[in-house]
Design a protein around this motif. Structure first.
Motif, PDB file in Angstrom:
ATOM      1  N   GLU A 116       1.014  -1.162  -0.156  1.00  0.00           N
ATOM      2  CA  GLU A 116       0.112  -0.010   0.087  1.00  0.00           C
ATOM      3  C   GLU A 116       0.905   1.336   0.062  1.00  0.00           C
ATOM      4  OE1 GLU A 116      -3.199   0.386  -0.610  1.00  0.00           O
ATOM      5  OE2 GLU A 116      -2.997  -1.767  -1.216  1.00  0.00           O
ATOM      6  N   GLN A 117       1.904   1.202   0.927  1.00  0.00           N
ATOM      7  CA  GLN A 117       2.762   2.315   0.619  1.00  0.00           C
ATOM      8  C   GLN A 117       3.555   2.540  -0.627  1.00  0.00           C
ATOM      9  OE1 GLN A 117       5.581   1.675   3.880  1.00  0.00           O
ATOM     10  NE2 GLN A 117       4.235   2.632   5.445  1.00  0.00           N
ATOM     11  N   PHE A 118       3.880   1.206  -1.458  1.00  0.00           N
ATOM     12  CA  PHE A 118       4.253   1.270  -2.703  1.00  0.00           C
ATOM     13  C   PHE A 118       3.335   1.868  -3.667  1.00  0.00           C
ATOM     14  CE2 PHE A 118       5.379  -1.400  -6.573  1.00  0.00           C
ATOM     15  CZ  PHE A 118       6.360  -0.396  -6.863  1.00  0.00           C
ATOM     16  N   ARG A 119       2.095   1.591  -3.454  1.00  0.00           N
ATOM     17  CA  ARG A 119       0.859   2.377  -4.431  1.00  0.00           C
ATOM     18  C   ARG A 119       1.029   3.864  -4.050  1.00  0.00           C
ATOM     19  NH1 ARG A 119      -3.679  -0.414  -5.938  1.00  0.00           N
ATOM     20  NH2 ARG A 119      -3.569  -1.863  -4.070  1.00  0.00           N
ATOM     21  N   GLU A 120       1.131   4.300  -2.997  1.00  0.00           N
ATOM     22  CA  GLU A 120       1.150   5.672  -2.604  1.00  0.00           C
ATOM     23  C   GLU A 120       2.603   6.451  -3.495  1.00  0.00           C
ATOM     24  OE1 GLU A 120      -1.203   7.408  -1.896  1.00  0.00           O
ATOM     25  OE2 GLU A 120      -2.325   5.721  -1.866  1.00  0.00           O
ATOM     26  N   ALA A 121       3.458   5.721  -3.086  1.00  0.00           N
ATOM     27  CA  ALA A 121       4.720   6.209  -3.669  1.00  0.00           C
ATOM     28  C   ALA A 121       4.774   6.335  -5.148  1.00  0.00           C
ATOM     29  CB  ALA A 121       5.917   5.501  -2.990  1.00  0.00           C
ATOM     30  N   VAL A 122       4.440   5.401  -5.701  1.00  0.00           N
ATOM     31  CA  VAL A 122       4.073   5.576  -7.326  1.00  0.00           C
ATOM     32  C   VAL A 122       2.921   6.430  -7.702  1.00  0.00           C
ATOM     33  CG1 VAL A 122       3.434   3.896  -9.486  1.00  0.00           C
ATOM     34  CG2 VAL A 122       4.872   3.019  -7.594  1.00  0.00           C
ATOM     35  N   HIS A 123       2.075   6.742  -6.953  1.00  0.00           N
ATOM     36  CA  HIS A 123       1.071   7.801  -7.190  1.00  0.00           C
ATOM     37  C   HIS A 123       1.961   9.166  -7.135  1.00  0.00           C
ATOM     38  CE1 HIS A 123      -3.142   5.550  -6.674  1.00  0.00           C
ATOM     39  NE2 HIS A 123      -2.022   4.618  -7.249  1.00  0.00           N
ATOM     40  N   THR A 124       2.366   9.302  -6.112  1.00  0.00           N
ATOM     41  CA  THR A 124       3.225  10.512  -5.730  1.00  0.00           C
ATOM     42  C   THR A 124       4.017  10.613  -6.918  1.00  0.00           C
ATOM     43  OG1 THR A 124       3.094  10.501  -3.580  1.00  0.00           O
ATOM     44  CG2 THR A 124       4.980  11.645  -4.220  1.00  0.00           C
ATOM     45  N   ARG A 125       4.985   9.910  -7.286  1.00  0.00           N
ATOM     46  CA  ARG A 125       5.874   9.801  -8.326  1.00  0.00           C
ATOM     47  C   ARG A 125       5.251  10.020  -9.806  1.00  0.00           C
ATOM     48  NH1 ARG A 125       9.796   5.339 -11.204  1.00  0.00           N
ATOM     49  NH2 ARG A 125      11.715   6.429 -10.744  1.00  0.00           N
ATOM     50  N   PHE A 126       4.353   9.418 -10.059  1.00  0.00           N
ATOM     51  CA  PHE A 126       3.502   9.666 -11.455  1.00  0.00           C
ATOM     52  C   PHE A 126       2.773  10.979 -11.505  1.00  0.00           C
ATOM     53  CE2 PHE A 126       2.484   5.082 -12.573  1.00  0.00           C
ATOM     54  CZ  PHE A 126       3.943   4.726 -12.926  1.00  0.00           C
ATOM     55  N   ARG A 127       2.728  11.769 -10.296  1.00  0.00           N
ATOM     56  CA  ARG A 127       2.170  13.166 -10.324  1.00  0.00           C
ATOM     57  C   ARG A 127       3.444  14.030 -10.320  1.00  0.00           C
ATOM     58  NH1 ARG A 127      -1.684  10.962  -6.422  1.00  0.00           N
ATOM     59  NH2 ARG A 127      -0.151  11.355  -4.717  1.00  0.00           N
ATOM     60  N   ALA A 128       4.403  13.575  -9.911  1.00  0.00           N
ATOM     61  CA  ALA A 128       5.613  14.351 -10.023  1.00  0.00           C
ATOM     62  C   ALA A 128       6.089  14.281 -11.485  1.00  0.00           C
ATOM     63  CB  ALA A 128       6.746  13.820  -9.057  1.00  0.00           C
ATOM     64  N   GLY A 179      -1.671   9.588 -24.516  1.00  0.00           N
ATOM     65  CA  GLY A 179      -2.063  10.875 -24.154  1.00  0.00           C
ATOM     66  C   GLY A 179      -2.747  10.793 -22.793  1.00  0.00           C
ATOM     67  N   ALA A 180      -2.204  10.037 -21.894  1.00  0.00           N
ATOM     68  CA  ALA A 180      -2.652   9.727 -20.559  1.00  0.00           C
ATOM     69  C   ALA A 180      -1.616  10.406 -19.601  1.00  0.00           C
ATOM     70  CB  ALA A 180      -2.618   8.201 -20.234  1.00  0.00           C
ATOM     71  N   GLY A 181      -2.322  10.804 -18.524  1.00  0.00           N
ATOM     72  CA  GLY A 181      -1.564  11.368 -17.559  1.00  0.00           C
ATOM     73  C   GLY A 181      -1.340  10.427 -16.171  1.00  0.00           C
ATOM     74  N   ALA A 182      -1.035  11.217 -15.067  1.00  0.00           N
ATOM     75  CA  ALA A 182      -0.990  10.527 -13.820  1.00  0.00           C
ATOM     76  C   ALA A 182      -2.025   9.639 -13.382  1.00  0.00           C
ATOM     77  CB  ALA A 182      -0.414  11.360 -12.976  1.00  0.00           C
ATOM     78  N   THR A 183      -3.186  10.122 -13.625  1.00  0.00           N
ATOM     79  CA  THR A 183      -4.558   9.486 -13.060  1.00  0.00           C
ATOM     80  C   THR A 183      -4.591   8.129 -13.894  1.00  0.00           C
ATOM     81  OG1 THR A 183      -5.402  11.616 -12.781  1.00  0.00           O
ATOM     82  CG2 THR A 183      -7.130   9.686 -12.697  1.00  0.00           C
ATOM     83  N   GLU A 184      -4.351   8.217 -15.201  1.00  0.00           N
ATOM     84  CA  GLU A 184      -4.622   6.938 -15.853  1.00  0.00           C
ATOM     85  C   GLU A 184      -3.342   5.918 -15.387  1.00  0.00           C
ATOM     86  OE1 GLU A 184      -4.650   9.955 -17.254  1.00  0.00           O
ATOM     87  OE2 GLU A 184      -6.915  10.334 -17.945  1.00  0.00           O
ATOM     88  N   ALA A 185      -2.217   6.553 -15.690  1.00  0.00           N
ATOM     89  CA  ALA A 185      -0.849   5.707 -15.223  1.00  0.00           C
ATOM     90  C   ALA A 185      -1.033   5.065 -13.908  1.00  0.00           C
ATOM     91  CB  ALA A 185       0.275   6.525 -15.617  1.00  0.00           C
ATOM     92  N   CYS A 186      -1.703   5.817 -12.945  1.00  0.00           N
ATOM     93  CA  CYS A 186      -1.655   5.216 -11.488  1.00  0.00           C
ATOM     94  C   CYS A 186      -2.924   4.176 -11.574  1.00  0.00           C
ATOM     95  CB  CYS A 186      -2.267   6.464 -10.606  1.00  0.00           C
ATOM     96  SG  CYS A 186      -1.028   7.388 -10.034  1.00  0.00           S
ATOM     97  N   ALA A 187      -3.817   4.228 -12.309  1.00  0.00           N
ATOM     98  CA  ALA A 187      -5.122   3.345 -12.481  1.00  0.00           C
ATOM     99  C   ALA A 187      -4.420   1.989 -13.027  1.00  0.00           C
ATOM    100  CB  ALA A 187      -6.055   3.652 -13.187  1.00  0.00           C
ATOM    101  N   PHE A 229      -1.412   1.324 -13.084  1.00  0.00           N
ATOM    102  CA  PHE A 229      -0.509   0.559 -12.069  1.00  0.00           C
ATOM    103  C   PHE A 229      -1.186  -0.088 -11.052  1.00  0.00           C
ATOM    104  CE2 PHE A 229       1.481   0.821  -8.032  1.00  0.00           C
ATOM    105  CZ  PHE A 229       2.726   0.069  -8.083  1.00  0.00           C
ATOM    106  N   ASP A 230      -2.423   0.560 -10.561  1.00  0.00           N
ATOM    107  CA  ASP A 230      -3.107  -0.193  -9.589  1.00  0.00           C
ATOM    108  C   ASP A 230      -3.684  -1.543  -9.913  1.00  0.00           C
ATOM    109  OD1 ASP A 230      -2.714   2.024  -7.952  1.00  0.00           O
ATOM    110  OD2 ASP A 230      -4.389   3.008  -8.046  1.00  0.00           O
ATOM    111  N   ALA A 231      -4.049  -1.577 -11.078  1.00  0.00           N
ATOM    112  CA  ALA A 231      -4.621  -2.731 -11.581  1.00  0.00           C
ATOM    113  C   ALA A 231      -3.587  -4.113 -11.576  1.00  0.00           C
ATOM    114  CB  ALA A 231      -5.197  -2.869 -13.018  1.00  0.00           C
ATOM    115  N   VAL A 232      -2.252  -3.599 -11.835  1.00  0.00           N
ATOM    116  CA  VAL A 232      -1.199  -4.497 -11.868  1.00  0.00           C
ATOM    117  C   VAL A 232      -0.925  -5.028 -10.424  1.00  0.00           C
ATOM    118  CG1 VAL A 232       1.422  -4.818 -12.506  1.00  0.00           C
ATOM    119  CG2 VAL A 232      -0.316  -3.941 -14.177  1.00  0.00           C
ATOM    120  N   LEU A 233      -0.812  -3.959  -9.661  1.00  0.00           N
ATOM    121  CA  LEU A 233      -0.342  -4.225  -8.275  1.00  0.00           C
ATOM    122  C   LEU A 233      -1.392  -5.272  -7.611  1.00  0.00           C
ATOM    123  CD1 LEU A 233       1.372  -3.638  -5.816  1.00  0.00           C
ATOM    124  CD2 LEU A 233       0.189  -1.547  -5.403  1.00  0.00           C
TER     125      LEU A 233
END
Length: 189
Positions: free
Chosen positions: A75-87, A159-167, A169-173
């Motif tokens: 779960e912390q990994f998920r949040e770290a990746v979300h933070t990273r993709f937004r950055a 043409g995707a941004g962090a939101t789509e990349a996070c989604a 990633f979440d599916a894979v995780l």
């Protein structure tokens, strides 16, 4: 500025500043040397090829400009990746340099990236029962979908941004965690 590390850091931080307004391929060694306040020869001595510069700049960006938050659970990994993709969305030039560097052959002493080491440690900690082959497969899948390369492919290819990349990633995780035995899933939270 007689210390090699200081000069290298100055060159790399100057390159990062230049990236804000200039694509990597348009930053010549002459321009970089002027921005860093060193001779062009000094830049060439530190980074004999553009591939050397790209690799070193990518590591500098990952460490200083876009560090990955620490994590010890999935779960912390998920949040770290979300933070990273937004950055990455906020600094796409940096993210694209990191993605590009990951796709070229290593030129420096090939050390695993922080992401690779941290994901492997996470899998080893949360699923210690896995054999080396399965742990490597899981760490590789998670690391690939958490990478700058994945974000860049989502951005430039779809043409995707962090939101789509996070989604994605979440599916894979979620899928990877679901394949672990119940006691590993409980320990991972």
């Amino acid at each position: 500025m007689s210390e090699t590390g200081d000069v290298s850091s100055t060159i790399l931080s100057s390159a990062a500043r230049l990236l804000r307004e200039t694509p990597f391929d348009e930053i010549s060694y002459r321009i970089l040397a002027e921005a860093a306040g060193v001779s062009e020869r000094t830049v060439f001595r530190r980074y004999p090829t553009r591939a050397h510069l790209l690799e070193a700049l990518s590591r500098w960006i990952e460490e200083h400009a876009l560090p990955l938050p620490a994590f010890t659970s999935f779960e912390q990994f998920r949040e770290a990746v979300h933070t990273r993709f937004r950055a990455f969305d906020a600094a796409p030039a940096y993210a694209f340099v990191c993605a590009r560097a990951a796709s070229v052959s290593p030129t420096l002493t090939a050390e695993a990236s922080f992401l690779t080491e941290a994901v492997r440690a996470l899998v080893d900690e949360c699923a210690p029962h896995l054999n080396n082959r399965d742990a490597l497969r899981i760490a590789s899948a998670l690391g690939s979908f958490a990478s700058a390369q994945f974000w860049a492919r989502m951005r430039s290819g779809y043409g995707a941004g962090a939101t789509e990349a996070c989604a994605a990633f979440d599916a894979v995780l979620d899928r990877v965690v679901a394949t672990l035995p119940a006691h590993s899933r409980a320990a991972a939270r």
